[in-house]
Design an enzyme around this catalytic site. Structure first.
Site, mmCIF file in Angstrom:
data_model
loop_
_atom_site.group_PDB
_atom_site.id
_atom_site.type_symbol
_atom_site.label_atom_id
_atom_site.label_comp_id
_atom_site.label_asym_id
_atom_site.label_seq_id
_atom_site.Cartn_x
_atom_site.Cartn_y
_atom_site.Cartn_z
ATOM 1 C CE1 TYR A 144 -3.141 -2.887 0.113
ATOM 2 C CE2 TYR A 144 -3.815 -2.222 2.305
ATOM 3 C CZ TYR A 144 -3.961 -3.052 1.210
ATOM 4 O OH TYR A 144 -4.925 -4.020 1.219
ATOM 5 C CE LYS A 194 1.731 -18.286 -1.050
ATOM 6 N NZ LYS A 194 1.083 -19.572 -0.750
ATOM 7 C CG ASP A 226 -1.829 -20.343 0.762
ATOM 8 O OD1 ASP A 226 -1.052 -20.208 1.738
ATOM 9 O OD2 ASP A 226 -1.507 -20.988 -0.250
ATOM 10 C CG ASP A 250 -7.166 -4.452 3.976
ATOM 11 O OD1 ASP A 250 -8.218 -4.467 4.634
ATOM 12 O OD2 ASP A 250 -6.992 -3.716 2.993
ATOM 13 C CG ASP A 254 -12.010 -6.558 5.909
ATOM 14 O OD1 ASP A 254 -11.942 -5.997 7.017
ATOM 15 O OD2 ASP A 254 -11.983 -5.929 4.834
#
Length: 363
Positions: A144, A194, A226, A250, A254
């Protein structure tokens, strides 16, 4: 002993922001009064409301004021009214600018399934099992904010670039927040990365392992992002604290919100070395704005985080959490958490119910 004074900058923002913030402020004022804390508040324009009034999502004066306050309390920002503005002028850019200006690098998002709302969770009862965990998300780095970032080339052959980058120091400081959070809870930390395909994530894992030597009482484990997403749905009650980079955090926070059954119940805190920003994680919900239907509980629980992290009064934070739970146990429901056919209360009635419980608990 916590702080005896609190200076809070209030940015109610857009949509349902002003409505839920009003209820949260009632809680803040009552708890400060009963807890012996002198409270000062100041209101500022933010998000779409600031665009309408000043032509920009956050002004320099509000940014400067944010660094003088003990804490900033935010309602919500954005809405379809401002969706067609250029990206750099949209309300969300004000939020990113605020986080960056305040240097709040750690986002703490608790996810709790209240027993009274177990049926609201999309998870099967045996999987939900009253889970309670915290996602610690790095907030000012990663994709970001990374540079270079651009789109180049002619239409039909364009190339887009964003950069995922962290320094060891940035990884270490978010890691310390996560380990310290775990120390206050069940002493289990899951680092999400990851590392199997991204070099940076290999560095992330290496730094987390090095840090763990400073926190021998915390059990550290690792999950690829994942797999972490899958396990949050399959066995949420087994997690305590998760730490991860900005974009992964993020998405996972959620996902955690969805597992609780309502995004209207989840608070969050963004903290740094000196400053703290508190906001419910729900959006501005323009479809119900101004109708008195919004659920104020996320904003109220966010005040609990303010007492925990800024005021250093965990007793008052617990009183807020217990009062919300008591109200839910009595069967009060706003529209977002009500089952079909259940009676529904409005924003103010729900806030008043929490105030009544707090008054009993705090004397």
């Amino acid at each position: 002993m916590g702080n005896s004074k609190l200076d809070v900058l209030v940015l109610a923002g857009d949509g349902i922001g002003p409505e839920v913030t009003a209820e949260a402020l009632k809680v803040l004022e009552l708890v400060c009064k009963r807890g012996g804390i002198t409270l000062a508040t100041e209101h500022g324009d933010f998000g779409g409301a600031s665009i309408d009034k000043h032509g920009e999502p956050i002004t320099k004066s509000v940014l400067d004021r944010s660094r003088k306050a003990d804490a900033v309390m935010m309602g919500a920002c954005g809405g379809p009214k401002w969706d067609n503005l250029p990206t750099h002028q949209r309300p969300e850019k004000g939020l990113l600018a605020l986080r960056e200006h305040m240097e709040v690098f750690a986002n703490l998002r608790p996810a709790r399934l209240f027993a009274a709302l177990a049926e609201a969770s999309p998870l099967k009862a045996e999987r939900a099992n009253n889970f309670e965990f915290v996602v610690v998300r790095e907030l000012v780095g990663g994709l970001y904010f990374g540079k270079p970032r651009f789109i180049e080339g002619e239409k039909g052959k364009r190339r887009g670039v964003n950069t995922l980058t962290y320094t060891e120091d940035e990884i270490r400081r978010i890691g310390r927040v996560a380990f310290e959070t775990a120390q206050k809870r069940r002493k289990k930390l899951t680092s999400v990365d990851k590392a199997n395909v991204l070099e940076l994530m290999g560095l992330w894992r290496e730094v987390m392992i090095e840090l763990s030597a400073d926190y021998p009482d915390v059990k550290l484990d690792h999950l690829y992002v994942d797999n972490a997403a899958m396990q949050l749905i399959l066995r949420p009650s087994e997690f305590d604290v998760l730490v991860t980079e900005n974009m992964f955090g993020d998405i996972l926070s959620d996902l955690a919100a969805a597992a609780t059954g309502s995004i209207g119940l989840l608070p969050s805190a963004a903290i740094g070395e000196k400053f703290a920003l508190y906001e419910p994680i729900h959006g501005s919900a323009p479809d119900i704005a101004g109708q008195g239907k919004a659920n104020p509980l996320a904003a109220i629980l966010t005040m609990g985080m303010l007492f925990e992290h800024t005021a250093k009064r965990s007793d008052l934070a617990q009183a807020i959490s217990d009062s919300v739970e008591a109200v839910l146990n009595k069967g009060l429901r706003t529209g977002d958490i009500a089952k079909k056919g259940e009676p529904v209360v409005g924003t103010v009635a729900m806030g008043d119910a929490v105030i009544a419980e707090l008054s009993k608990k705090l004397g």
